[in-house]
Design a protein around this motif. Structure first.
Motif, PDB file in Angstrom:
ATOM      1  N   PRO A   1     -68.130-123.271 -45.591  1.00  0.00           N
ATOM      2  CA  PRO A   1     -68.429-121.886 -45.963  1.00  0.00           C
ATOM      3  C   PRO A   1     -68.563-121.650 -47.470  1.00  0.00           C
ATOM      4  CG  PRO A   1     -66.636-122.000 -44.365  1.00  0.00           C
ATOM      5  CD  PRO A   1     -66.870-123.387 -44.857  1.00  0.00           C
ATOM      6  N   ASP A   2     -67.902-122.475 -48.266  1.00  0.00           N
ATOM      7  CA  ASP A   2     -67.895-122.253 -49.712  1.00  0.00           C
ATOM      8  C   ASP A   2     -68.189-123.564 -50.443  1.00  0.00           C
ATOM      9  OD1 ASP A   2     -67.620-120.903 -52.109  1.00  0.00           O
ATOM     10  OD2 ASP A   2     -65.447-121.193 -52.194  1.00  0.00           O
ATOM     11  N   PRO A   3     -69.428-124.041 -50.380  1.00  0.00           N
ATOM     12  CA  PRO A   3     -69.754-125.345 -50.960  1.00  0.00           C
ATOM     13  C   PRO A   3     -69.684-125.324 -52.482  1.00  0.00           C
ATOM     14  CG  PRO A   3     -71.761-124.214 -50.361  1.00  0.00           C
ATOM     15  CD  PRO A   3     -70.624-123.360 -49.852  1.00  0.00           C
ATOM     16  N   LYS A   4     -69.265-126.434 -53.064  1.00  0.00           N
ATOM     17  CA  LYS A   4     -69.135-126.551 -54.511  1.00  0.00           C
ATOM     18  C   LYS A   4     -69.787-127.831 -55.000  1.00  0.00           C
ATOM     19  CE  LYS A   4     -66.307-122.957 -54.781  1.00  0.00           C
ATOM     20  NZ  LYS A   4     -66.737-121.682 -55.434  1.00  0.00           N
TER      21      LYS A   4
ATOM     22  N   GLY B   1     -83.618-129.935 -68.670  1.00  0.00           N
ATOM     23  CA  GLY B   1     -84.901-129.652 -68.045  1.00  0.00           C
ATOM     24  C   GLY B   1     -84.747-128.559 -67.009  1.00  0.00           C
ATOM     25  N   ARG B   2     -85.766-128.369 -66.215  1.00  0.00           N
ATOM     26  CA  ARG B   2     -85.754-127.295 -65.223  1.00  0.00           C
ATOM     27  C   ARG B   2     -84.626-127.476 -64.197  1.00  0.00           C
ATOM     28  NH1 ARG B   2     -89.380-123.392 -63.659  1.00  0.00           N
ATOM     29  NH2 ARG B   2     -89.097-122.595 -61.540  1.00  0.00           N
ATOM     30  N   LYS B   3     -84.419-128.713 -63.736  1.00  0.00           N
ATOM     31  CA  LYS B   3     -83.392-128.939 -62.724  1.00  0.00           C
ATOM     32  C   LYS B   3     -82.004-128.622 -63.270  1.00  0.00           C
ATOM     33  CE  LYS B   3     -81.959-133.086 -61.625  1.00  0.00           C
ATOM     34  NZ  LYS B   3     -81.898-134.470 -61.108  1.00  0.00           N
ATOM     35  N   THR B   4     -81.710-129.113 -64.481  1.00  0.00           N
ATOM     36  CA  THR B   4     -80.410-128.838 -65.087  1.00  0.00           C
ATOM     37  C   THR B   4     -80.219-127.346 -65.306  1.00  0.00           C
ATOM     38  OG1 THR B   4     -80.285-130.999 -66.161  1.00  0.00           O
ATOM     39  CG2 THR B   4     -78.958-129.243 -67.119  1.00  0.00           C
ATOM     40  N   ALA B   5     -81.265-126.678 -65.786  1.00  0.00           N
ATOM     41  CA  ALA B   5     -81.176-125.232 -65.989  1.00  0.00           C
ATOM     42  C   ALA B   5     -80.880-124.517 -64.680  1.00  0.00           C
ATOM     43  CB  ALA B   5     -82.479-124.711 -66.601  1.00  0.00           C
ATOM     44  N   ASN B   6     -81.518-124.948 -63.601  1.00  0.00           N
ATOM     45  CA  ASN B   6     -81.264-124.335 -62.299  1.00  0.00           C
ATOM     46  C   ASN B   6     -79.820-124.530 -61.845  1.00  0.00           C
ATOM     47  OD1 ASN B   6     -83.756-123.167 -61.751  1.00  0.00           O
ATOM     48  ND2 ASN B   6     -84.593-125.013 -60.830  1.00  0.00           N
ATOM     49  N   VAL B   7     -79.272-125.711 -62.098  1.00  0.00           N
ATOM     50  CA  VAL B   7     -77.873-125.964 -61.738  1.00  0.00           C
ATOM     51  C   VAL B   7     -76.954-125.009 -62.489  1.00  0.00           C
ATOM     52  CG1 VAL B   7     -75.970-127.612 -61.835  1.00  0.00           C
ATOM     53  CG2 VAL B   7     -78.229-128.389 -61.140  1.00  0.00           C
ATOM     54  N   ILE B   8     -77.168-124.873 -63.792  1.00  0.00           N
ATOM     55  CA  ILE B   8     -76.326-123.995 -64.600  1.00  0.00           C
ATOM     56  C   ILE B   8     -76.452-122.551 -64.138  1.00  0.00           C
ATOM     57  CG2 ILE B   8     -75.824-123.178 -66.925  1.00  0.00           C
ATOM     58  CD1 ILE B   8     -75.225-126.153 -66.428  1.00  0.00           C
ATOM     59  N   LEU B   9     -77.682-122.092 -63.964  1.00  0.00           N
ATOM     60  CA  LEU B   9     -77.900-120.703 -63.559  1.00  0.00           C
ATOM     61  C   LEU B   9     -77.264-120.410 -62.205  1.00  0.00           C
ATOM     62  CD1 LEU B   9     -81.635-120.308 -64.643  1.00  0.00           C
ATOM     63  CD2 LEU B   9     -79.637-119.274 -65.748  1.00  0.00           C
ATOM     64  N   ASN B  10     -77.353-121.372 -61.282  1.00  0.00           N
ATOM     65  CA  ASN B  10     -76.803-121.170 -59.936  1.00  0.00           C
ATOM     66  C   ASN B  10     -75.285-121.317 -59.918  1.00  0.00           C
ATOM     67  OD1 ASN B  10     -75.995-122.810 -57.192  1.00  0.00           O
ATOM     68  ND2 ASN B  10     -77.426-121.144 -56.781  1.00  0.00           N
ATOM     69  N   THR B  11     -74.807-122.437 -60.435  1.00  0.00           N
ATOM     70  CA  THR B  11     -73.392-122.785 -60.265  1.00  0.00           C
ATOM     71  C   THR B  11     -72.484-122.050 -61.239  1.00  0.00           C
ATOM     72  OG1 THR B  11     -74.081-124.971 -59.491  1.00  0.00           O
ATOM     73  CG2 THR B  11     -71.779-124.731 -60.161  1.00  0.00           C
ATOM     74  N   ALA B  12     -72.918-121.905 -62.474  1.00  0.00           N
ATOM     75  CA  ALA B  12     -72.072-121.245 -63.475  1.00  0.00           C
ATOM     76  C   ALA B  12     -72.232-119.730 -63.464  1.00  0.00           C
ATOM     77  CB  ALA B  12     -72.384-121.792 -64.866  1.00  0.00           C
ATOM     78  N   PHE B  13     -73.459-119.266 -63.171  1.00  0.00           N
ATOM     79  CA  PHE B  13     -73.735-117.843 -63.341  1.00  0.00           C
ATOM     80  C   PHE B  13     -74.146-117.127 -62.056  1.00  0.00           C
ATOM     81  CE2 PHE B  13     -74.823-119.649 -67.645  1.00  0.00           C
ATOM     82  CZ  PHE B  13     -73.639-119.216 -68.248  1.00  0.00           C
ATOM     83  N   GLY B  14     -74.120-117.824 -60.923  1.00  0.00           N
ATOM     84  CA  GLY B  14     -74.337-117.175 -59.639  1.00  0.00           C
ATOM     85  C   GLY B  14     -75.737-116.643 -59.416  1.00  0.00           C
ATOM     86  N   GLN B  15     -76.730-117.274 -60.019  1.00  0.00           N
ATOM     87  CA  GLN B  15     -78.110-116.852 -59.803  1.00  0.00           C
ATOM     88  C   GLN B  15     -78.728-117.668 -58.660  1.00  0.00           C
ATOM     89  OE1 GLN B  15     -80.514-116.518 -63.364  1.00  0.00           O
ATOM     90  NE2 GLN B  15     -78.739-115.988 -64.632  1.00  0.00           N
TER      91      GLN B  15
END
Length: 217
Positions: free
Chosen positions: A18-21, A118-132
């Motif tokens: 339910p809460d993947p990390k 790059g784009r993939k790293t940016a996506n990880v940060i935006l999703n995992t750190a900032f909930g986007q």
């Protein structure tokens, strides 16, 4: 895979976890940025071993700049491509201090302007750190999206855009993690564990029948 099957696909993954990390160890957006930068062509386990030594000593841009490039290398030398990664991390830290008051920016353009991001790293940060609700497509997600028929695409960007369009909204925030974990531990590249797969009946991969037959024989 149709809309109903896609909804069922993620419903089942959500019921299992339910809460993947992320499996990278971090305690701040900056620590995550460093860990993801170091993770290119390296395992999360290997990165975590290095950052377990590094972060207690230096876990802010200012502190890593104080270490210097050679000082940083001593902590990450067990990771592949550590020379170029150390150079990128130091350069990124300098930009963070000079242009962002030492804080990790929360927008794609600023993130992708950082060396080693790059784009993939940016996506990880935006999703995992900032909930986007972004989708960082790595080799696991690319494989799962294409193999299952969830969101086929010939390029990483095509798969990313297809997933953002096709993943049901309630599951979009966590879909990145579910798909990575599914690809890493179940829908493996060479030996997929179709017999243990919770979504095998929804999968469009023709080879699954052979794998299931071999598993039952």
């Amino acid at each position: 895979m149709n809309a109903a099957d896609r909804a069922t696909f993620f419903q089942r993954l959500a019921e299992i976890d339910p809460d993947p990390k992320t499996e990278l160890a971090y305690a701040s957006p900056f620590e995550l940025l460093v860990a993801v930068t170091l993770s290119a062509q390296a395992t999360d386990v290997g990165v975590n071993k290095a950052t377990k030594r590094l972060f207690p000593v230096a876990n802010t841009p200012e502190q890593i700049l104080a270490l210097g490039e050679e000082g940083l290398k001593r902590y990450i030398k067990t990771i592949g491509l550590f020379n170029s990664k150390a150079k990128n991390v130091i350069a990124a830290c300098r930009i963070l201090v000079e242009e962002h008051n030492g804080e990790v920016p929360q927008n794609r353009e600023a993130l992708e302007a950082l060396p080693g991001v790059g784009r993939k790293t940016a996506n990880v940060i935006l999703n995992t750190a900032f909930g986007q609700p972004t989708m960082a497509v790595d080799t696991h997600i690319f494989r799962v999206a294409n193999r299952t028929g969830l969101a086929p695409g010939k390029t990483v960007l095509a798969v990313e855009k297809a997933l953002l369009k096709r993943v049901p909204e309630p599951y979009l925030l966590n879909a990145h993690h579910w798909l990575i974990l599914h690809g890493r531990y179940t829908c493996k590249a060479r030996k997929p564990l179709c017999g243990q797969c919770p979504v095998v009946d929804l999968c469009r991969w023709p080879g699954r029948r052979k794998v299931l037959q071999e598993g039952s024989s």
